[in-house]
Scaffold this motif. Structure first.
Motif, PDB file in Angstrom:
ATOM      1  N   ASN A  16      10.948 -26.710  -0.040  1.00  0.00           N
ATOM      2  CA  ASN A  16      10.244 -26.754   1.107  1.00  0.00           C
ATOM      3  C   ASN A  16      11.232 -27.012   1.908  1.00  0.00           C
ATOM      4  OD1 ASN A  16      11.026 -29.700   0.945  1.00  0.00           O
ATOM      5  ND2 ASN A  16      10.430 -29.736  -1.176  1.00  0.00           N
ATOM      6  N   ASN A  17      10.460 -27.166   3.126  1.00  0.00           N
ATOM      7  CA  ASN A  17      11.035 -26.534   4.618  1.00  0.00           C
ATOM      8  C   ASN A  17      12.177 -25.775   4.074  1.00  0.00           C
ATOM      9  OD1 ASN A  17       9.458 -29.169   5.156  1.00  0.00           O
ATOM     10  ND2 ASN A  17      11.106 -30.041   4.487  1.00  0.00           N
ATOM     11  N   LEU A  18      12.034 -24.512   3.681  1.00  0.00           N
ATOM     12  CA  LEU A  18      12.349 -23.232   4.239  1.00  0.00           C
ATOM     13  C   LEU A  18      12.316 -22.720   5.106  1.00  0.00           C
ATOM     14  CD1 LEU A  18      12.173 -22.145   0.454  1.00  0.00           C
ATOM     15  CD2 LEU A  18      14.194 -23.406   1.516  1.00  0.00           C
ATOM     16  N   THR A  19      13.101 -22.351   5.509  1.00  0.00           N
ATOM     17  CA  THR A  19      13.409 -21.536   6.698  1.00  0.00           C
ATOM     18  C   THR A  19      13.446 -19.543   6.828  1.00  0.00           C
ATOM     19  OG1 THR A  19      14.701 -22.548   8.169  1.00  0.00           O
ATOM     20  CG2 THR A  19      14.636 -20.267   9.290  1.00  0.00           C
ATOM     21  N   LEU A  20      12.106 -18.543   6.699  1.00  0.00           N
ATOM     22  CA  LEU A  20      12.073 -17.626   6.699  1.00  0.00           C
ATOM     23  C   LEU A  20      13.479 -17.305   7.545  1.00  0.00           C
ATOM     24  CD1 LEU A  20      10.626 -15.599   5.030  1.00  0.00           C
ATOM     25  CD2 LEU A  20       9.414 -14.870   7.478  1.00  0.00           C
ATOM     26  N   ILE A  21      13.693 -15.945   5.972  1.00  0.00           N
ATOM     27  CA  ILE A  21      15.217 -14.825   6.953  1.00  0.00           C
ATOM     28  C   ILE A  21      15.047 -13.682   7.201  1.00  0.00           C
ATOM     29  CG2 ILE A  21      17.636 -14.178   6.166  1.00  0.00           C
ATOM     30  CD1 ILE A  21      18.042 -16.625   4.588  1.00  0.00           C
ATOM     31  N   GLU A  28       0.464  -1.242   0.213  1.00  0.00           N
ATOM     32  CA  GLU A  28      -0.218  -0.240  -0.018  1.00  0.00           C
ATOM     33  C   GLU A  28       1.147   1.461  -0.205  1.00  0.00           C
ATOM     34  OE1 GLU A  28      -2.431  -0.555   3.608  1.00  0.00           O
ATOM     35  OE2 GLU A  28      -3.979  -1.830   2.189  1.00  0.00           O
ATOM     36  N   GLU A  29       2.011   0.921   0.323  1.00  0.00           N
ATOM     37  CA  GLU A  29       3.138   2.744   0.432  1.00  0.00           C
ATOM     38  C   GLU A  29       3.611   2.586  -0.853  1.00  0.00           C
ATOM     39  OE1 GLU A  29       5.101   2.069   4.279  1.00  0.00           O
ATOM     40  OE2 GLU A  29       3.784   2.200   5.179  1.00  0.00           O
ATOM     41  N   GLY A  30       3.248   1.001  -1.823  1.00  0.00           N
ATOM     42  CA  GLY A  30       4.085   1.372  -3.009  1.00  0.00           C
ATOM     43  C   GLY A  30       5.150   0.721  -3.188  1.00  0.00           C
ATOM     44  N   LEU A  31       6.181   0.125  -1.909  1.00  0.00           N
ATOM     45  CA  LEU A  31       6.740  -1.046  -1.725  1.00  0.00           C
ATOM     46  C   LEU A  31       6.389  -2.717  -2.504  1.00  0.00           C
ATOM     47  CD1 LEU A  31       8.364   0.057   1.397  1.00  0.00           C
ATOM     48  CD2 LEU A  31       9.406   0.623  -0.405  1.00  0.00           C
ATOM     49  N   ARG A  32       7.536  -2.897  -3.255  1.00  0.00           N
ATOM     50  CA  ARG A  32       7.628  -4.549  -3.585  1.00  0.00           C
ATOM     51  C   ARG A  32       8.437  -5.020  -2.852  1.00  0.00           C
ATOM     52  NH1 ARG A  32       8.507  -0.895  -8.082  1.00  0.00           N
ATOM     53  NH2 ARG A  32       6.322  -0.920  -9.773  1.00  0.00           N
ATOM     54  N   VAL A  33       7.572  -6.353  -2.489  1.00  0.00           N
ATOM     55  CA  VAL A  33       8.993  -7.668  -1.459  1.00  0.00           C
ATOM     56  C   VAL A  33       8.588  -8.349  -1.467  1.00  0.00           C
ATOM     57  CG1 VAL A  33       7.660  -8.092   0.950  1.00  0.00           C
ATOM     58  CG2 VAL A  33       7.084  -5.940   0.617  1.00  0.00           C
ATOM     59  N   VAL A  34       9.516  -8.851  -1.862  1.00  0.00           N
ATOM     60  CA  VAL A  34       9.969 -10.210  -1.743  1.00  0.00           C
ATOM     61  C   VAL A  34      10.250 -11.386  -0.552  1.00  0.00           C
ATOM     62  CG1 VAL A  34      12.418 -11.851  -2.453  1.00  0.00           C
ATOM     63  CG2 VAL A  34      11.215  -9.725  -3.713  1.00  0.00           C
ATOM     64  N   ALA A  35      10.193 -13.084  -0.166  1.00  0.00           N
ATOM     65  CA  ALA A  35      10.368 -13.499   1.192  1.00  0.00           C
ATOM     66  C   ALA A  35      11.904 -13.569   0.787  1.00  0.00           C
ATOM     67  CB  ALA A  35       9.532 -13.679   1.053  1.00  0.00           C
ATOM     68  N   VAL A  36      12.767 -13.985   1.442  1.00  0.00           N
ATOM     69  CA  VAL A  36      14.475 -14.240   1.341  1.00  0.00           C
ATOM     70  C   VAL A  36      14.011 -15.845   2.628  1.00  0.00           C
ATOM     71  CG1 VAL A  36      16.723 -14.287   1.505  1.00  0.00           C
ATOM     72  CG2 VAL A  36      15.614 -12.426   0.662  1.00  0.00           C
ATOM     73  N   ALA A  37      14.094 -16.877   1.863  1.00  0.00           N
ATOM     74  CA  ALA A  37      13.921 -18.568   3.098  1.00  0.00           C
ATOM     75  C   ALA A  37      15.494 -19.039   2.454  1.00  0.00           C
ATOM     76  CB  ALA A  37      12.757 -19.106   2.494  1.00  0.00           C
ATOM     77  N   ALA A  38      15.417 -20.158   2.885  1.00  0.00           N
ATOM     78  CA  ALA A  38      16.620 -21.330   2.766  1.00  0.00           C
ATOM     79  C   ALA A  38      16.792 -22.287   3.381  1.00  0.00           C
ATOM     80  CB  ALA A  38      18.406 -20.404   3.176  1.00  0.00           C
ATOM     81  N   GLN A  39      17.633 -23.322   3.159  1.00  0.00           N
ATOM     82  CA  GLN A  39      17.114 -24.269   3.678  1.00  0.00           C
ATOM     83  C   GLN A  39      18.990 -24.870   3.203  1.00  0.00           C
ATOM     84  OE1 GLN A  39      16.249 -27.903   2.157  1.00  0.00           O
ATOM     85  NE2 GLN A  39      14.863 -26.923   0.648  1.00  0.00           N
TER      86      GLN A  39
END
Length: 194
Positions: free
Chosen positions: A29-34, A3-14
């Motif tokens: 799968n079974n990723l941990t959100l960083i 809503e503030e005009g920001l694009r968001v990307v989630a970063v996760a790893a395993q």
């Protein structure tokens, strides 16, 4: 954030086996959100005055974007484009050409589009009798740029966008479109007079 005009990307790893260099969708799968990465791609300061000048010249503006509806609405507010209807890519998927051809006449904001959605909208606007100029700068804009009566690429854009367009504006100032339309109309007027 959207809503503030920001694009968001989630970063996760395993953890992965050492030395492995091939990955597939099955590995997601079974990723941990960083965390999240949020970035802003604001419109240039000259966009709002350019849209106003184009409207004064009788050019109707429409937004065709792959961004989501929240980011798109924020950008429209920032540049002073009054939203008249909203169609999403998944809505377009379910519409016949006849239904979409009618909808493009009253809708000026289209979000979450694929490259083929953009090209389809351009094609239907042309079929409705409009002269269509399409401005884009990305790989995903190439089909619509090629399909438009006048494809306009930004000189700072992707090579395929520039190659698919009819006109390339140097830099990224949308005021260049206003100047190009004014020049082309003056040129056509001179040709007719002579």
């Amino acid at each position: 954030f959207n809503e503030e005009g920001l694009r968001v990307v989630a970063v996760a790893a395993q953890p992965m086996a050492p030395g492995r260099d091939t990955y597939s969708l099955a590995d997601e799968n079974n990723l941990t959100l960083i965390g999240y990465v949020a970035f802003l791609d604001p419109p240039t300061e000259s966009t709002a005055p350019a849209l106003k000048a184009l409207k004064a010249q009788g050019v109707a503006g429409k937004v065709l974007t792959g961004d989501n509806e929240l980011v798109t609405a924020k950008i429209c507010r920032e540049v002073g484009l009054e939203q008249q209807g909203l169609l999403m890519g998944n809505d377009i998927e379910d519409m016949t050409d006849a239904e979409l051809a009618k909808a493009v006449e009253t809708t000026n904001v289209f979000a979450k589009l694929t490259p083929s959605h953009k090209e389809r909208i351009v094609r239907l606007l042309k079929a409705n009798g409009h002269v269509v100029g399409f401005m884009g700068d990305g790989i995903n804009d190439a089909p619509a740029l090629a399909s438009a009566d006048v494809g306009i690429a930004m000189g700072t854009g992707a090579d395929v966008a520039i190659e698919s367009s009819d006109v390339t504006l140097m830099g990224s100032d949308p005021q260049g479109i206003v100047r190009a339309i004014r020049l082309s109309r003056e040129t056509m007027r001179n040709i007719r007079q002579n």
